[in-house]
Enzyme design. Structure first.
Site, PDB file in Angstrom:
ATOM      1  N   GLY A 201       0.878  -1.318  -0.101  1.00 17.97           N
ATOM      2  CA  GLY A 201      -0.091  -0.089   0.000  1.00 17.97           C
ATOM      3  C   GLY A 201       0.697   1.275   0.121  1.00 17.97           C
ATOM      4  O   GLY A 201       2.000   1.285   0.499  1.00 17.97           O
TER       5      GLY A 201
ATOM      6  N   CYS B 158       5.827  -0.043   7.740  1.00 15.61           N
ATOM      7  CA  CYS B 158       5.329   1.119   6.856  1.00 15.61           C
ATOM      8  C   CYS B 158       6.607   1.352   5.867  1.00 15.61           C
ATOM      9  O   CYS B 158       7.602   1.728   6.631  1.00 15.61           O
ATOM     10  CB  CYS B 158       4.906   2.194   7.665  1.00 15.61           C
ATOM     11  SG  CYS B 158       4.415   3.708   6.878  1.00 15.61           S
ATOM     12  N   LEU B 159       6.336   1.969   4.794  1.00 16.00           N
ATOM     13  CA  LEU B 159       7.310   2.395   3.900  1.00 16.00           C
ATOM     14  C   LEU B 159       8.022   3.541   4.459  1.00 16.00           C
ATOM     15  O   LEU B 159       9.365   3.901   4.282  1.00 16.00           O
ATOM     16  CB  LEU B 159       7.039   2.582   2.414  1.00 16.00           C
ATOM     17  CG  LEU B 159       6.388   1.171   1.732  1.00 16.00           C
ATOM     18  CD1 LEU B 159       5.990   1.458   0.344  1.00 16.00           C
ATOM     19  CD2 LEU B 159       7.564  -0.048   1.803  1.00 16.00           C
TER      20      LEU B 159
ATOM     21  N   HIS C  16      -4.685   0.580   7.355  1.00 17.37           N
ATOM     22  CA  HIS C  16      -3.423   1.186   7.716  1.00 17.37           C
ATOM     23  C   HIS C  16      -3.156   2.603   6.690  1.00 17.37           C
ATOM     24  O   HIS C  16      -2.858   3.578   6.911  1.00 17.37           O
ATOM     25  CB  HIS C  16      -2.448   0.185   7.221  1.00 17.37           C
ATOM     26  CG  HIS C  16      -0.821   0.763   7.252  1.00 17.37           C
ATOM     27  ND1 HIS C  16      -0.070   0.570   8.480  1.00 17.37           N
ATOM     28  CD2 HIS C  16      -0.235   1.437   6.480  1.00 17.37           C
ATOM     29  CE1 HIS C  16       1.081   0.995   8.261  1.00 17.37           C
ATOM     30  NE2 HIS C  16       1.037   1.701   7.113  1.00 17.37           N
ATOM     31  N   GLU C  17      -3.598   2.396   5.396  1.00 11.72           N
ATOM     32  CA  GLU C  17      -3.536   3.440   4.351  1.00 11.72           C
ATOM     33  C   GLU C  17      -4.357   4.507   4.557  1.00 11.72           C
ATOM     34  O   GLU C  17      -4.003   5.607   4.640  1.00 11.72           O
ATOM     35  CB  GLU C  17      -3.557   3.198   3.004  1.00 11.72           C
ATOM     36  CG  GLU C  17      -2.629   1.708   2.658  1.00 11.72           C
ATOM     37  CD  GLU C  17      -1.082   2.338   2.790  1.00 11.72           C
ATOM     38  OE1 GLU C  17      -0.814   3.518   2.517  1.00 11.72           O
ATOM     39  OE2 GLU C  17      -0.293   1.306   3.071  1.00 11.72           O
TER      40      GLU C  17
ATOM     41  N   HIS D   8      -3.063   6.886   7.160  1.00  8.55           N
ATOM     42  CA  HIS D   8      -2.081   7.817   6.499  1.00  8.55           C
ATOM     43  C   HIS D   8      -2.730   9.282   5.883  1.00  8.55           C
ATOM     44  O   HIS D   8      -2.263  10.243   6.092  1.00  8.55           O
ATOM     45  CB  HIS D   8      -1.291   7.262   5.285  1.00  8.55           C
ATOM     46  CG  HIS D   8      -0.244   6.449   5.799  1.00  8.55           C
ATOM     47  ND1 HIS D   8       0.976   7.070   6.350  1.00  8.55           N
ATOM     48  CD2 HIS D   8       0.194   4.983   5.206  1.00  8.55           C
ATOM     49  CE1 HIS D   8       1.782   6.134   6.454  1.00  8.55           C
ATOM     50  NE2 HIS D   8       1.369   5.063   5.912  1.00  8.55           N
TER      51      HIS D   8
END
Length: 191
Positions: free
Chosen positions: A45, A101-102, A143-144, A147
């Protein structure tokens, strides 16, 4: 084009994102770049704030979670674009799952989330959907979605665990982290 991913500590990650409309410039190109960036970083994601854009947009591709003997079949074809999404219901038992997380590389922690959600969103063609998701697909979306609300998974762990991660999080924001993808660090000292 692969875009740099914004690292922990950048204010854009803590800001509630703004809605967009059909006139948003070069949306197709942006989506193409976001998917390329997500795949280059081996993510499932990517939200627009993670590439420095405070807009209500994220993409997902849960296919990696469909693989292997513990794979979730619901992730098989779970590739979507979410524009101006609204989660209007979260139900079911809370369950823990180790998230990463990226924007916060090399840190994984267990996060508890409800198992099912109902969401309304536009896709890349501006078609409106209302969908119910459960299990891993729901978690990826939660999760996304966090953000675009200015929330990181580290905000959802215990204060003690967060305190224990302070040094690592500070290192990430300064660029003292080894990653295999392009990143933009908010506190990197230029030489």
């Amino acid at each position: 084009m692969t875009l740099p991913i914004v690292a922990y500590g950048d204010p854009v990650l803590k800001k509630k994102a703004e809605e967009i409309d059909e006139k948003y410039p070069d949306l197709d190109k942006l989506l193409e770049n976001m998917f390329e960036t997500m795949y280059a970083a081996s993510g499932v994601g990517l939200a627009a704030p993670q590439i420095g854009l405070s807009i209500r947009l994220f993409i997902v591709d849960g296919t990696p979670f469909a693989e292997g003997e513990d794979g979730d079949p619901a992730c098989e074809d779970f590739k979507r674009v979410f524009i101006n999404p609204i989660i209007f219901e979260e139900t079911g038992e809370e369950w823990g799952f180790e998230e990463g997380c990226l924007s916060i590389p090399n840190i994984r922690e267990e996060v508890k989330r409800k198992s099912t959600l109902k969401i309304e969103y536009y896709d890349e063609n501006w078609d409106l959907y209302e969908e119910e998701l459960s299990g891993i697909p729901a978690r990826i979306v939660q999760h996304e979605y966090d953000h675009i609300e200015g929330v990181l998974f580290t905000d959802k762990i215990s204060p003690l665990k967060r305190t224990l991660l302070t040094g690592k999080l500070s290192d990430i924001s300064k660029g003292n982290v080894d990653v295999g993808y392009k990143m933009r660090f908010p506190k990197l000292k230029r030489k």
